[in-house]
Scaffold this active site. Structure first.
Site, PDB file in Angstrom:
ATOM      1  N   ARG A 190      -1.086  -8.879  13.002  1.00 27.80           N
ATOM      2  CA  ARG A 190      -1.584  -7.844  12.093  1.00 27.80           C
ATOM      3  C   ARG A 190      -2.495  -8.445  11.025  1.00 27.80           C
ATOM      4  NH1 ARG A 190       3.966  -5.506  10.500  1.00 27.80           N
ATOM      5  NH2 ARG A 190       2.847  -4.350   8.895  1.00 27.80           N
TER       6      ARG A 190
ATOM      7  N   ARG B 233      11.017  -2.222  10.576  1.00 25.29           N
ATOM      8  CA  ARG B 233      10.008  -1.697  11.492  1.00 25.29           C
ATOM      9  C   ARG B 233       9.832  -2.606  12.696  1.00 25.29           C
ATOM     10  NH1 ARG B 233       4.776  -0.309   7.891  1.00 25.29           N
ATOM     11  NH2 ARG B 233       3.815  -1.429   9.617  1.00 25.29           N
TER      12      ARG B 233
ATOM     13  N   LYS C 183       0.831  -1.217   0.000  1.00 22.40           N
ATOM     14  CA  LYS C 183       0.000   0.000   0.000  1.00 22.40           C
ATOM     15  C   LYS C 183       0.865   1.266   0.000  1.00 22.40           C
ATOM     16  CE  LYS C 183      -2.411  -0.839   3.728  1.00 22.40           C
ATOM     17  NZ  LYS C 183      -1.931  -2.166   4.138  1.00 22.40           N
TER      18      LYS C 183
ATOM     19  N   ARG D  84      -9.712   1.677   9.089  1.00 22.09           N
ATOM     20  CA  ARG D  84      -9.186   0.330   9.288  1.00 22.09           C
ATOM     21  C   ARG D  84     -10.175  -0.547  10.032  1.00 22.09           C
ATOM     22  NH1 ARG D  84      -3.471   0.663   8.715  1.00 22.09           N
ATOM     23  NH2 ARG D  84      -2.419  -1.313   9.042  1.00 22.09           N
TER      24      ARG D  84
ATOM     25  N   ARG E  30      11.394  -6.859   4.616  1.00 14.92           N
ATOM     26  CA  ARG E  30      11.206  -5.441   4.280  1.00 14.92           C
ATOM     27  C   ARG E  30      12.173  -4.548   5.058  1.00 14.92           C
ATOM     28  NH1 ARG E  30       5.306  -2.752   4.444  1.00 14.92           N
ATOM     29  NH2 ARG E  30       5.253  -3.297   6.642  1.00 14.92           N
TER      30      ARG E  30
HETATM   31  P1  ADP Z   1       0.636  -2.042   7.461  1.00 13.03           P
HETATM   32  O1  ADP Z   1       1.862  -2.355   6.661  1.00 13.03           O
HETATM   33  O2  ADP Z   1       0.350  -3.084   8.488  1.00 13.03           O
HETATM   34  O3  ADP Z   1      -0.542  -1.712   6.637  1.00 13.03           O
HETATM   35  P2  ADP Z   1       0.722   0.678   8.621  1.00 13.03           P
HETATM   36  O4  ADP Z   1       1.988   1.421   8.535  1.00 13.03           O
HETATM   37  O5  ADP Z   1      -0.430   1.131   7.784  1.00 13.03           O
HETATM   38  O6  ADP Z   1       1.079  -0.830   8.368  1.00 13.03           O
HETATM   39  O7  ADP Z   1       0.228   0.659  10.157  1.00 13.03           O
HETATM   40  C1  ADP Z   1       1.058   0.220  11.190  1.00 13.03           C
HETATM   41  C2  ADP Z   1       0.298   0.183  12.515  1.00 13.03           C
HETATM   42  O8  ADP Z   1      -0.212   1.502  12.814  1.00 13.03           O
HETATM   43  C3  ADP Z   1      -0.942  -0.704  12.555  1.00 13.03           C
HETATM   44  O9  ADP Z   1      -0.636  -2.055  12.807  1.00 13.03           O
HETATM   45  C4  ADP Z   1      -1.728  -0.036  13.704  1.00 13.03           C
HETATM   46  O10 ADP Z   1      -1.197  -0.376  14.956  1.00 13.03           O
HETATM   47  C5  ADP Z   1      -1.471   1.431  13.494  1.00 13.03           C
HETATM   48  N1  ADP Z   1      -2.520   2.044  12.644  1.00 13.03           N
HETATM   49  C6  ADP Z   1      -2.355   2.558  11.395  1.00 13.03           C
HETATM   50  N2  ADP Z   1      -3.531   3.028  10.921  1.00 13.03           N
HETATM   51  C7  ADP Z   1      -4.458   2.791  11.881  1.00 13.03           C
HETATM   52  C8  ADP Z   1      -5.869   3.014  12.010  1.00 13.03           C
HETATM   53  N3  ADP Z   1      -6.573   3.577  11.025  1.00 13.03           N
HETATM   54  N4  ADP Z   1      -6.485   2.647  13.157  1.00 13.03           N
HETATM   55  C9  ADP Z   1      -5.801   2.093  14.147  1.00 13.03           C
HETATM   56  N5  ADP Z   1      -4.492   1.825  14.106  1.00 13.03           N
HETATM   57  C10 ADP Z   1      -3.813   2.166  12.999  1.00 13.03           C
END
Ligand code: ADP
Length: 216
Positions: free
Chosen positions: A172, A161, A13, A88, A127
């Site tokens: 996740r 990360r 994404k 989310r 990654r």
């Molecule tokens: P991914 O690669 O898992 O899509 P992101 O960078 O989008 O990773 O998100 C990493 C973490 O940030 C999530 O696992 C969550 O803990 C938090 N997070 C991101 N966006 C949201 C959201 N909309 N609501 C709640 N937590 C979020």
């Protein structure tokens, strides 16, 4: 255009969002990036979010919704945005719907990136991300940097990360299936969902995405 990007962790994404936002001249709004920026700056919001993120869980809605709303109200997002990581869960999707309706706006498309689960785990485990810009993403075997640990684009330091460990990735994925996937049905009912495969080269996926958005 107002677009929401969905897909499991590791679907690409962030990578796709950077290209699409540029192509479409709209800002890329990533809640994950916003949380990580808050963590590295040591803000209260970052402190609140960190433990949830490290465990692979969602940050509570009150915190997330306020942060996302604040970002969407910045002037650069007036004519459109590409949301990555928000909403989310179904409750966040409801909040976004209300916000848009209140402003007389609507989404144009929800782009759903599909990728098999075993591929997700392989992608995430290898990654590496640049400290300067999360759009500079590498993989130890799939797209290694020329020099280990150094970003090809800007020379920044590459790191893994905290939530990219295999155990956290499982959580996740579980959270994605139980909490995030239901928003796809929510938006399907509104006729907004376009699904594409996220397999193949980055440029191929971007082309597929642009083509699918053209049809949306
Ligand atoms: P991914 O690669 O898992 O899509 P992101 O960078 O989008 O990773 O998100 C990493 C973490 O940030 C999530 O696992 C969550 O803990 C938090 N997070 C991101 N966006 C949201 C959201 N909309 N609501 C709640 N937590 C979020």
């Amino acid at each position: 255009m107002r677009i929401v990007l969905v897909g499991p962790p590791g679907a690409g994404k962030g990578t796709q969002a950077a290209y699409l936002a540029k192509n479409l001249s709209i800002p890329h709004i990533s809640t994950g990036d916003l949380f990580r920026a808050n963590i590295s700056q040591g803000t209260d919001l970052g402190k609140q979010a960190k433990a949830y993120m490290d465990a692979g869980n969602l940050v509570p809605d009150e915190v997330t919704n306020a942060m996302a709303q604040d970002r969407m109200e910045k002037p650069d997002a007036e004519n459109g945005f590409l949301l990555d990581g928000f909403p989310r869960n179904v409750s966040q999707a409801g909040v976004l719907d209300e916000l848009l309706t209140a402003g007389g706006l609507k989404l144009d498309a929800v782009l759903d990136l599909e990728v098999p689960e075993d591929e997700v785990v392989k992608r995430i485990a290898g990654r590496r991300i640049c400290r300067n810009d999360s759009a500079h993403v590498f993989h130890v075997t799939y797209s290694p940097p020329k020099k280990e640990g150094v970003c090809d684009v800007c020379g920044g330091e590459l790191y893994q990360r905290d939530d990219d460990s295999e155990e956290t990735v499982r959580t996740r994925l579980e959270v994605y299936h139980t909490q995030t996937e239901p928003i796809i049905d929510h938006y399907r009912a509104q006729g907004l969902v376009v699904t594409i495969s996220a397999l193949g080269k980055v440029t191929e996926v971007t082309e597929r995405a642009m083509e699918a958005l053209g049809r949306a």
